[in-house]
Scaffold this motif. Structure first.
Motif, PDB file in Angstrom:
ATOM      1  N   ASP A   1      30.844  14.365   3.824  1.00 46.56           N
ATOM      2  CA  ASP A   1      30.027  15.158   2.922  1.00 46.56           C
ATOM      3  C   ASP A   1      29.255  16.156   3.769  1.00 46.56           C
TER       4      ASP A   1
ATOM      5  N   ILE B   1      31.077  11.439  -3.507  1.00 54.20           N
ATOM      6  CA  ILE B   1      31.225  12.262  -4.709  1.00 54.20           C
ATOM      7  C   ILE B   1      30.735  11.503  -5.940  1.00 54.20           C
ATOM      8  N   ASN B   2      31.097  10.228  -6.048  1.00 49.62           N
ATOM      9  CA  ASN B   2      30.678   9.422  -7.197  1.00 49.62           C
ATOM     10  C   ASN B   2      29.165   9.271  -7.254  1.00 49.62           C
TER      11      ASN B   2
ATOM     12  N   SER C   1      26.902  11.263  -5.885  1.00 46.48           N
ATOM     13  CA  SER C   1      26.304  12.563  -6.172  1.00 46.48           C
ATOM     14  C   SER C   1      26.427  12.910  -7.660  1.00 46.48           C
ATOM     15  N   TYR C   2      27.560  12.560  -8.261  1.00 48.47           N
ATOM     16  CA  TYR C   2      27.761  12.824  -9.692  1.00 48.47           C
ATOM     17  C   TYR C   2      26.820  11.980 -10.543  1.00 48.47           C
ATOM     18  N   SER C   3      26.619  10.711 -10.133  1.00 54.59           N
ATOM     19  CA  SER C   3      25.815   9.792 -10.941  1.00 54.59           C
ATOM     20  C   SER C   3      24.313  10.033 -10.780  1.00 54.59           C
TER      21      SER C   3
ATOM     22  N   GLU D   1      22.854  12.696  -8.754  1.00 55.36           N
ATOM     23  CA  GLU D   1      22.514  14.077  -8.412  1.00 55.36           C
ATOM     24  C   GLU D   1      21.688  14.156  -7.125  1.00 55.36           C
TER      25      GLU D   1
END
Length: 274
Positions: free
Chosen positions: A67, A93-94, A96-98, A100
């Protein structure tokens, strides 16, 4: 063919309380090309030796971006390292998506260690034959971790893994007390000096090493060859250009002498890209 009757299965304990298959995976890390990592309060440097199977082939990639705030350097079975780096990328990624927000480095390292541990407790799996130096930056500062095939993980100020890494460790042990307050340029200098120790007399150039940096206000990225060569020239560490370091090298090379016999093993293991 086998070392003894207790090493045919990763779940079989020896009477001495050892899991030989896990130890063999850890040995694969020692046979891989060297990788080092060191950190200060604001930066983490990862560096690795580029080693090609032959003069006609390119070298395997040893440093991966996970990252913007995390990267890894590997030693051992490159294919395993590639799979694990992809797993780490997915987790970042997961998260960061969940939430933020960036995934904390320590949490990612624990998840990676748990994944490696499962492979030491299932008879239909094998341990990952790769060691990972995970460097990153989060709200609590700069971090450098080593993830072992056994599922253990350790945080370090500086560390080296792979073949002939003992010489680099000796250099890092002499200098690590100054790393926390070091500048980015000084940390890069120490990383290149330590990396040169693993080459055992071979000249350090931009073509046989890779260096990556992550720090405050600086996303993880790999330095290009021109920048690395400029650093090597500036610090005068190419070959015999650093006479002041010769007395120190003599002391640091001695612990690595027993590993010189392992050099042919590196060549024999080349088809596995370690």
């Amino acid at each position: 063919m086998f070392r003894n009757q207790y090493d045919t299965d990763v779940t079989t304990w020896s009477p001495a309380g050892r899991l030989f298959q896990v130890e063999y995976a850890m040995e694969a890390v020692k046979q891989g090309s060297a990788a080092i990592g060191l950190r200060s309060k604001t930066h983490v440097i990862l560096a690795s030796v580029n080693k090609a199977n032959s003069e006609l082939s390119s070298h395997q990639k040893k440093i991966f971006k996970v990252d913007d705030h995390i990267g890894v350097a590997i030693a051992g079975l490159t294919a395993d390292g590639r799979v694990l780096s992809r797993y780490m990328r997915t987790e970042c990624i997961n998260y960061s998506y969940s939430y933020e927000s960036p995934l904390p480095v320590g949490r990612l390292v624990v998840q990676l260690a748990d994944k490696a541990q499962v492979c030491t407790q299932r008879s239909w799996k094998r341990p990952y034959g790769v060691g990972l130096l995970v460097g990153g930056l989060d709200e609590s500062g700069a971090h450098l971790y080593y993830n072992c095939p056994s599922g253990n993980y350790f945080e370090y100020q500086a560390f080296a893994i792979g073949s002939r890494s003992q010489a680099a460790k000796t250099y890092l042990e002499r200098k690590f007390e100054t790393f926390m307050d070091s500048s980015r340029e000084s940390l890069l200098k120490d990383a290149l000096f330590a990396l040169r120790e693993t080459l055992q007399g071979e000249k350090l150039t931009s073509s046989n090493c890779t260096v990556a940096v992550v720090g405050v206000g600086e996303a993880f990225h790999t330095l290009d060859k021109e920048t690395i060569q400029a650093l090597i020239n500036e610090f005068e560490i190419a070959g015999e250009d650093a006479p002041a370091e010769v007395p120190e090298e003599a002391g640091s090379d001695e612990p690595a002498a027993p590993e010189e016999g392992a050099a042919p093993a590196d060549e024999g293991a080349a088809p596995m890209d370690i």
